[in-house]
Design a protein around this motif. Structure first.
Motif, short mmCIF file in Angstrom:
data_model
loop_
_atom_site.label_atom_id
_atom_site.label_comp_id
_atom_site.label_asym_id
_atom_site.label_seq_id
_atom_site.Cartn_x
_atom_site.Cartn_y
_atom_site.Cartn_z
N ILE A 6 0.84 -1.20 0.00
CA ILE A 6 0.00 0.00 0.00
C ILE A 6 0.88 1.25 0.00
O ILE A 6 0.62 2.21 -0.74
N ALA A 7 1.93 1.24 0.81
CA ALA A 7 2.82 2.39 0.89
C ALA A 7 3.46 2.68 -0.47
O ALA A 7 3.55 3.84 -0.89
N GLN A 8 3.91 1.65 -1.16
CA GLN A 8 4.53 1.84 -2.47
C GLN A 8 3.53 2.38 -3.49
O GLN A 8 3.85 3.27 -4.28
N LYS A 9 2.32 1.85 -3.46
CA LYS A 9 1.29 2.34 -4.37
C LYS A 9 0.98 3.81 -4.09
O LYS A 9 0.86 4.62 -5.03
N CYS A 10 0.85 4.16 -2.82
CA CYS A 10 0.58 5.56 -2.46
C CYS A 10 1.71 6.46 -2.94
O CYS A 10 1.48 7.57 -3.45
N HIS A 11 2.94 6.01 -2.76
CA HIS A 11 4.10 6.78 -3.20
C HIS A 11 4.04 7.04 -4.71
O HIS A 11 4.21 8.17 -5.17
N ALA A 27 -0.50 3.11 5.68
CA ALA A 27 0.49 3.83 4.89
C ALA A 27 0.38 5.32 5.18
O ALA A 27 -0.71 5.83 5.45
N TRP A 28 1.53 5.99 5.13
CA TRP A 28 1.56 7.45 5.28
C TRP A 28 2.78 7.95 4.52
O TRP A 28 3.92 7.66 4.89
N ILE A 29 2.54 8.67 3.44
CA ILE A 29 3.58 9.10 2.53
C ILE A 29 3.57 10.62 2.41
O ILE A 29 2.51 11.23 2.35
N ALA A 30 4.75 11.21 2.36
CA ALA A 30 4.90 12.64 2.08
C ALA A 30 5.94 12.83 0.99
O ALA A 30 7.01 12.22 1.04
N LEU A 31 5.63 13.65 -0.01
CA LEU A 31 6.56 13.97 -1.08
C LEU A 31 6.59 15.49 -1.27
O LEU A 31 5.60 16.17 -1.04
N GLU A 32 7.75 16.00 -1.69
CA GLU A 32 7.87 17.43 -1.94
C GLU A 32 8.67 17.66 -3.22
O GLU A 32 9.48 16.81 -3.63
N LYS A 33 8.44 18.81 -3.81
CA LYS A 33 9.09 19.14 -5.07
C LYS A 33 10.54 19.52 -4.83
O LYS A 33 10.85 20.31 -3.93
#
Length: 427
Positions: A140-145, A174-180
């Motif tokens: 799930i975490a990979q899919k969310c990423h 799952a808990w994902i954070a991404l930034e530019k």
């Protein structure tokens, strides 16, 4: 840099404590790898000419321009000079606010010899790492990423989070954070305060219809989308410029996310206090994150307590909430499902094969008095399947203020992909 300015006041007390320590005992000279100034990508001179904040490979460090030496390693996420102090003995100390990973600290530097001392603590702006949480599902975490990364690219996002909870136990999956970062998106810090809970306004007000002995079948006049409450103050619906809505049932009004309908319910429920409460629950001051959004939504939809993952092993904590009447919860469930089916305002972009109970938010940002801007924010929080929920999902992204995208784009770019995949996912 905004975080560093926010943190200066809270570190002032620690700086005073450091001032009282005998500098001969507390400060020492540490061996620091030296990086020639010409190899640094950016040099930011401080308010005094002696020091500079240098940047290399996206990291920052403290550099002495007079002695031509690195005072610290170049390994901070943030570094900022915030105070100069001179002791009774004439010892000059410069204090820097720094961040590294999920910690923040104060570094004191003796001006005469660049001896340093530092005080570190967990940064309350950041969530601790998820390493100790045993309920994370790697698939799930990979899919969310992957979905969040693609969604941020298509929606011109600057930062985003996705959180998935087990709707029955409240445990984090799952808990994902991404930034530019330039033209790409990289792992971001899990910020505790990263988005507004304004998306939950409808969730908080709908159950109050039962408290005033109302029914979803009752009719109300939505006043063409503009409800004047006096003193030149109006409550406006999203479509007020095009004439707004007229007379609707409460169910129709709420499944079209009418602000006028929500305020009228609040007005009957709380009388003269209504506008103050409305301002409070729709203000920009409170902030939350994707995990909290998912947990609060899940709890209000199904139970009388709010269950939060602790991020340690598989444990959760529980917090009591104002009791919602069974009829009020029934109204809430009907409205949150109705938003996404039939003539509901979100029905045209709801997933086709999954009955969803959820709500979108789309905030256009605003200018602040000091000349800065609050970024626009797109968000979603919901449960599925609606009747016997298996997952709670929350998504938000921050993006530039130009109104280029709307909730349909968030649905098409992120939410529906995750909802449909999670529905088929077998643990």
């Amino acid at each position: 840099m905004a975080l560093s300015l926010f943190a200066q006041l809270s570190f002032a007390q620690k700086a005073v404590v450091a001032d009282s320590i005998d500098a001969e005992e507390a400060f020492g000279k540490k061996q620091v790898p030296q990086v020639p100034l010409e190899q640094c990508e950016h040099i930011d001179t401080c308010s005094i000419a002696k020091f500079a904040i240098v940047t290399k490979d996206g990291k920052q460090g403290i550099y002495d321009l007079e002695k031509h030496e690195n005072v610290t390693e170049i390994d901070f996420d943030v570094a900022d000079l915030f105070r100069r102090y001179v002791s009774e003995e004439g010892i000059e100390v410069f204090y820097f606010y720094v961040e590294r990973g999920i910690e923040r600290g104060t570094i004191g530097v003796v001006g005469e010899n660049n001896h340093t001392v530092s005080v570190w603590m967990d940064n309350p702006e950041y969530v601790a790492k998820l390493d100790e949480c045993t309920t994370i599902d790697s698939a799930i975490a990979q899919k969310c990423h992957d979905v969040l990364s693609e969604g941020l690219k298509s929606l011109d996002g600057t930062y985003g989070q996705v959180a998935v909870l087990d709707a029955q136990t409240g445990r984090l999956k799952a808990w994902i954070a991404l930034e530019k970062d330039g033209e790409d998106y990289v792992e971001g810090k899990l910020l505790k305060q990263a988005c507004s809970p304004r998306v939950l306004t409808l969730v908080g007000i709908t159950p109050r219809l039962a408290d005033i002995n109302g029914s979803l079948k009752d009719k109300m006049d939505l006043c063409g989308g503009v409800y004047d409450i006096g003193d030149s103050i109006s409550i406006r619906d999203h479509n007020w410029r095009s004439g707004g809505y007229g007379v609707m049932t409460c169910r129709q009004a709420l499944t079209h996310k009418s602000n006028v309908a929500m305020f009228k319910i609040l007005l009957v429920h709380r009388g003269d206090d209504a506008f103050g409460i409305w301002k409070n629950i729709t203000s920009d001051e409170k902030q939350t994150n994707a995990m909290e959004l998912a947990a609060v939504f899940n709890s209000l939809y199904q139970r009388d307590i709010i269950t939060f993952p602790t991020l340690q092993a598989d444990s959760v904590t529980e917090a009591t909430i104002d009791r919602i009447k069974p009829l009020g919860r029934k109204y809430l469930q009907e409205v949150l499902i109705g938003l996404n089916k039939g003539d509901g305002i979100q029905a045209s972009y709801a997933p086709k094969k999954v009955e969803l109970a959820g709500i979108y938010g789309n905030y256009q940002g605003k200018d602040i008095d000091n000349g800065e801007h609050k970024l626009a924010e797109m968000s979603f929080v919901g449960l599925f399947p609606a009747k016997k929920p298996r997952y709670a999902l929350a998504v938000f992204i921050n993006r530039p203020n130009e109104p280029t995208h709307d909730s349909k784009d968030l649905a098409d770019g992120i939410v529906n992909d995750l909802v449909e995949w999670l529905t088929k996912h077998v643990q």
